[in-house]
Scaffold this motif. Structure first.
Motif, PDB file in Angstrom:
ATOM      1  N   LYS A  30       0.815  -1.226   0.000  1.00 44.15           N
ATOM      2  CA  LYS A  30       0.000   0.000   0.000  1.00 44.15           C
ATOM      3  C   LYS A  30       0.844   1.270   0.000  1.00 44.15           C
ATOM      4  CE  LYS A  30      -4.031  -2.263   1.883  1.00 44.15           C
ATOM      5  NZ  LYS A  30      -4.954  -2.420   2.995  1.00 44.15           N
ATOM      6  N   ASP A  34       1.047   3.986  -3.128  1.00 45.57           N
ATOM      7  CA  ASP A  34       0.759   5.407  -2.901  1.00 45.57           C
ATOM      8  C   ASP A  34       1.921   6.261  -3.403  1.00 45.57           C
ATOM      9  OD1 ASP A  34      -1.792   5.152  -1.800  1.00 45.57           O
ATOM     10  OD2 ASP A  34      -1.060   5.121   0.272  1.00 45.57           O
ATOM     11  N   ARG A  44      -3.354   8.645  -5.013  1.00 46.60           N
ATOM     12  CA  ARG A  44      -4.003   7.349  -5.173  1.00 46.60           C
ATOM     13  C   ARG A  44      -5.406   7.331  -4.570  1.00 46.60           C
ATOM     14  NH1 ARG A  44      -6.506   4.277  -2.047  1.00 46.60           N
ATOM     15  NH2 ARG A  44      -5.019   4.784  -0.448  1.00 46.60           N
ATOM     16  N   GLY A  48      -8.104   5.328  -6.989  1.00 52.54           N
ATOM     17  CA  GLY A  48      -8.178   3.880  -6.882  1.00 52.54           C
ATOM     18  C   GLY A  48      -8.434   3.396  -5.476  1.00 52.54           C
ATOM     19  N   THR A  49      -8.806   2.125  -5.395  1.00 53.59           N
ATOM     20  CA  THR A  49      -9.074   1.516  -4.098  1.00 53.59           C
ATOM     21  C   THR A  49      -8.194   0.292  -3.906  1.00 53.59           C
ATOM     22  OG1 THR A  49     -10.850   0.193  -5.062  1.00 53.59           O
ATOM     23  CG2 THR A  49     -11.481   2.267  -4.017  1.00 53.59           C
ATOM     24  N   PHE A  50      -7.775   0.098  -2.673  1.00 56.00           N
ATOM     25  CA  PHE A  50      -7.027  -1.097  -2.311  1.00 56.00           C
ATOM     26  C   PHE A  50      -8.003  -2.221  -1.977  1.00 56.00           C
ATOM     27  CE2 PHE A  50      -3.581   1.918  -0.919  1.00 56.00           C
ATOM     28  CZ  PHE A  50      -2.648   1.487  -1.846  1.00 56.00           C
ATOM     29  N   ASP A  65      -5.360  -5.987  -5.513  1.00 53.64           N
ATOM     30  CA  ASP A  65      -4.509  -5.142  -4.674  1.00 53.64           C
ATOM     31  C   ASP A  65      -4.837  -3.665  -4.860  1.00 53.64           C
ATOM     32  OD1 ASP A  65      -3.291  -7.318  -3.526  1.00 53.64           O
ATOM     33  OD2 ASP A  65      -1.557  -7.264  -4.854  1.00 53.64           O
ATOM     34  N   LEU A  66      -4.949  -3.220  -6.123  1.00 52.49           N
ATOM     35  CA  LEU A  66      -5.347  -1.842  -6.393  1.00 52.49           C
ATOM     36  C   LEU A  66      -6.116  -1.809  -7.700  1.00 52.49           C
ATOM     37  CD1 LEU A  66      -3.844   1.476  -5.776  1.00 52.49           C
ATOM     38  CD2 LEU A  66      -4.334   0.971  -8.159  1.00 52.49           C
ATOM     39  N   TRP A  68      -7.973   1.017 -10.272  1.00 51.78           N
ATOM     40  CA  TRP A  68      -8.419   2.322 -10.748  1.00 51.78           C
ATOM     41  C   TRP A  68      -9.345   1.962 -11.894  1.00 51.78           C
ATOM     42  CZ3 TRP A  68      -4.571   6.636 -12.676  1.00 51.78           C
ATOM     43  CH2 TRP A  68      -5.292   7.738 -13.150  1.00 51.78           C
TER      44      TRP A  68
END
Length: 193
Positions: A30, A34, A44, A48-50, A65-66, A68
């Motif tokens: 993470k 970032d 980030r 996008g979301t983790f 994991d990520l 977008w």
């Protein structure tokens, strides 16, 4: 305000030095991502979301994991892990995404090796963390840049243009000129195409 490529390259060099000894997916993915997006001036949290949950084909839950949405899916692994398996895992996750969420890029990374796959062009670029500075433009489309490809003119078009020019000059020599000449040539051109 968009960053210049020089500023992005400077940030990429600093990023590479700062993260060169990073190895552990669970502890470092993470903050690494970032900082990676900050290289490009992107926060980030805004894009996008983790740990984006998706249903895999097996009906089990998977966690990207990520993500977008519509742009990039990132799958991180600890250093030295198999990136081919990571890529397959990432592709499996796409089956659980809606059409508008499907990414243009899939990035798999083990903190040392980056493998960026373009899903539209079906091309892959692979480089090490030290080579990020030389490959920042591979991420140009996430910044809104578009790649333009220009091809050579068809030789037939060049020949046709030369012939139309000679016809124009010859007709002008015999007194056919001005607007009537231009209209005549446009009509011939229209008939040819």
């Amino acid at each position: 305000m968009a960053l210049s490529w020089n500023e992005i390259k400077d940030r990429a060099v600093r990023f590479s030095k700062e993260w060169k000894d990073t190895t552990n997916e669970e502890a470092d993915a993470k903050p690494f991502l970032d900082a990676f997006f900050e290289v490009f001036g992107i926060t980030r949290k805004k894009i996008g979301t983790f740990e984006h949950r998706v249903k895999k084909l097996s009906d089990a839950d998977g966690y990207i994991d990520l993500l977008w949405k519509g742009t990039i899916l990132v799958e991180m692994k600890s250093r030295g892990k198999n990136l081919d398996k990571a890529f397959q895992q990432a592709i499996d996750y796409t089956h659980g995404l809606k059409q508008n969420e499907l990414p243009k890029y899939v990035l798999v990374c083990d903190f040392h090796i980056f493998r960026l796959y373009d899903t539209e062009e079906q091309t892959t670029v692979q480089f090490t963390l030290d080579e990020l500075v030389l490959n920042v433009q591979s991420f140009g489309s996430i910044l809104g840049y578009q790649k333009k490809t220009y091809k050579e003119q068809d030789p037939a078009n060049i020949k046709a243009a030369e012939l139309m020019g000679k016809l124009h000059d010859r007709l002008e020599e015999i007194g056919y000129e001005g607007h009537p000449l231009e209209v005549y040539l446009v009509r011939i051109l229209f008939c040819l195409f």
